[in-house]
Scaffold this motif. Structure first.
Motif, mmCIF file in Angstrom:
data_model
loop_
_atom_site.group_PDB
_atom_site.id
_atom_site.type_symbol
_atom_site.label_atom_id
_atom_site.label_comp_id
_atom_site.label_asym_id
_atom_site.label_seq_id
_atom_site.Cartn_x
_atom_site.Cartn_y
_atom_site.Cartn_z
ATOM 1 N N UNK A 46 0.764 -1.064 0.024
ATOM 2 C CA UNK A 46 0.029 0.072 0.018
ATOM 3 C C UNK A 46 0.884 1.231 -0.106
ATOM 4 N N UNK A 47 1.796 1.209 -1.190
ATOM 5 C CA UNK A 47 2.710 2.354 -1.020
ATOM 6 C C UNK A 47 2.414 3.365 -2.145
ATOM 7 N N UNK A 48 2.342 4.697 -1.684
ATOM 8 C CA UNK A 48 2.327 5.794 -2.822
ATOM 9 C C UNK A 48 3.247 5.431 -4.132
ATOM 10 N N UNK A 49 2.473 5.409 -5.283
ATOM 11 C CA UNK A 49 3.047 5.368 -6.580
ATOM 12 C C UNK A 49 4.171 6.232 -6.818
ATOM 13 N N UNK A 50 4.232 7.464 -6.229
ATOM 14 C CA UNK A 50 5.368 8.540 -6.685
ATOM 15 C C UNK A 50 6.440 8.085 -5.724
ATOM 16 N N UNK A 51 6.571 7.017 -4.821
ATOM 17 C CA UNK A 51 7.682 6.994 -3.915
ATOM 18 C C UNK A 51 8.415 5.775 -4.513
ATOM 19 N N UNK A 52 9.598 6.339 -5.270
ATOM 20 C CA UNK A 52 10.575 5.342 -5.930
ATOM 21 C C UNK A 52 11.132 4.136 -5.212
ATOM 22 N N UNK A 53 11.657 3.176 -5.768
ATOM 23 C CA UNK A 53 12.099 2.115 -5.240
ATOM 24 C C UNK A 53 13.799 1.769 -5.429
ATOM 25 N N UNK A 54 14.521 1.219 -4.756
ATOM 26 C CA UNK A 54 16.047 1.000 -4.939
ATOM 27 C C UNK A 54 15.832 -0.454 -5.853
ATOM 28 N N UNK A 55 16.737 -0.345 -6.855
ATOM 29 C CA UNK A 55 17.265 -1.460 -7.501
ATOM 30 C C UNK A 55 18.557 -1.880 -7.091
ATOM 31 N N UNK A 56 18.357 -3.254 -6.741
ATOM 32 C CA UNK A 56 19.514 -3.863 -6.296
ATOM 33 C C UNK A 56 20.299 -4.864 -7.249
ATOM 34 N N UNK A 57 21.455 -4.635 -7.033
ATOM 35 C CA UNK A 57 22.176 -5.390 -8.275
ATOM 36 C C UNK A 57 23.529 -6.570 -7.694
ATOM 37 N N UNK A 58 23.805 -7.227 -8.475
ATOM 38 C CA UNK A 58 24.811 -8.445 -8.084
ATOM 39 C C UNK A 58 26.144 -7.872 -8.311
ATOM 40 N N UNK A 130 11.983 -2.559 -1.908
ATOM 41 C CA UNK A 130 11.631 -1.721 -0.868
ATOM 42 C C UNK A 130 11.703 -2.775 0.587
ATOM 43 N N UNK A 131 11.828 -1.972 1.561
ATOM 44 C CA UNK A 131 11.661 -2.561 2.846
ATOM 45 C C UNK A 131 10.090 -3.447 2.916
#
Ligand code: TXA
Ligand code: MG
Length: 305
Positions: A46-58, A130-131
């Motif tokens: 239930x996260x607001x759409x304008x709150x961006x996410x972190x992309x995790x890489x290897x 996201x968390x």
């Protein structure tokens, strides 16, 4: 429901969502290049759409799939802190789904250190994460916390308690300097030691650069306030006596900020599971290093009440 990393990999490859451990907090992961998989995360949290996410890489080379320009001293910061709790906000390639970046032209990227997360990332490629808490709840630092928020049937890879216990530090480069968009597990002092000058918080006027910061965060149901009378429930430190308190929950030792950080969110969740209605928080601790992040999280938990 506890699942193995191999099961997590197949769910993610089929466009599903699973919770994975990182060294900071548990993350709710999905394929970073699948708008529909990313949509499931926003729905679940239930996260607001304008709150961006972190992309995790290897691996570092995956940066070229995500961003168009690399700011100065990025390499030195990566050498010093990756894999680890440092997230860079970088100019995004157009191929990065808008859903992952909250419609912004930047993308947040981090290489996490937890071996199980790294095992999954090695097979899946970049994952948004996201968390793994409902929006507004304290971030989860155990697999059990994830099950509290999303139910016992939700798939989670159990990596034990998170060693850092606070989210990654998010930094952004503009006007020839790095700025802290979200204080986190790495302190400003540690970052400054690598870039050779102070890494300061984002100026307040630059709000749009830190879109997540205006949302409710880190809040237990219990009403928290600063320590004044100290006659009810107190969140305090091992070294101190709170003689008037009806009950003391310890945040840990004043000698051990990393220990305090690692158990902070579990303690906030415990207040709720034990039905504590209100508590006063002892904020008399140093204004440096990791203590600054601990203070910021406690102040947010106090402010939202
Ligand atoms: O430690 C962590 O960072 C954890 C673990 C799972 O990796 N993840 C995490 O994600 O804390 P989340 O979604 O709860 O927080 C992401 C933060 C938000 O404050 C968001 O606003 C900021 O990163 N962020 C993401 N993309 C951004 C961007 N393009 N510009 C500015 N801030 C951004
Ligand atoms: Mg979060």
């Amino acid at each position: 429901m506890k699942i193995q990393p191999e099961q997590a990999i197949s769910i993610l490859q089929e466009g599903g969502v699973v919770a994975l451990p990182t060294e900071t907090v548990y993350g709710l992961a999905a394929d970073a290049f699948s708008p529909s998989a990313i949509g499931k995360i926003f729905e679940l949290k239930r996260r607001p759409q304008d709150n961006p996410l972190i992309v995790h890489i290897h691996k570092r080379e995956e940066l070229s799939l995500l961003c168009s320009e690399l700011p100065p001293s990025l390499d030195a910061l990566i050498d010093a802190f990756w894999p680890g709790p440092l997230t860079f906000v970088l100019p995004a390639l157009e191929s990065v789904p808008l859903e992952a970046r909250g419609g912004l032209n930047s993308v947040a990227v981090r290489m996490p250190a937890h071996p199980l997360m790294r095992q999954v990332l090695a097979s899946t490629g970049p994952l948004v994460a996201p968390s793994a808490n409902l929006s507004g709840k304290p971030s989860p630092t155990t697999a059990e916390h994830v099950e509290e928020d999303f139910g016992g049937a939700f798939p989670v890879v159990d990596g034990g308690p998170c060693s850092r216990g606070l989210e990654s530090t998010v930094i952004v480069y503009f006007e020839k300097s790095w700025h802290i968009a979200r204080p986190g597990a790495l302190s400003g002092e540690e970052l400054g030691g690598i870039v050779g000058k102070a890494v300061l918080p984002l100026p307040k006027t630059e709000k749009p650069l830190a879109p997540g910061s205006h949302y409710r965060h880190y809040s237990p149901e219990a009403k928290l306030s600063r320590l004044t009378a100290g006659s009810g429930v107190v969140l305090g430190f091992d070294e101190r006596l709170y003689q008037e308190a009806s009950k003391v929950y310890t945040l840990g030792s004043l000698q051990d900020p990393q220990g305090v950080a690692a158990s902070l969110y579990a303690l906030l969740r415990r207040l709720d599971s034990e039905g504590v209605a209100a508590a006063e928080v002892d904020l008399d601790f140093p204004q440096s290093g990791l203590w600054n992040t601990i203070r910021e999280r406690l102040l947010r938990a106090i402010d939202v009440n």
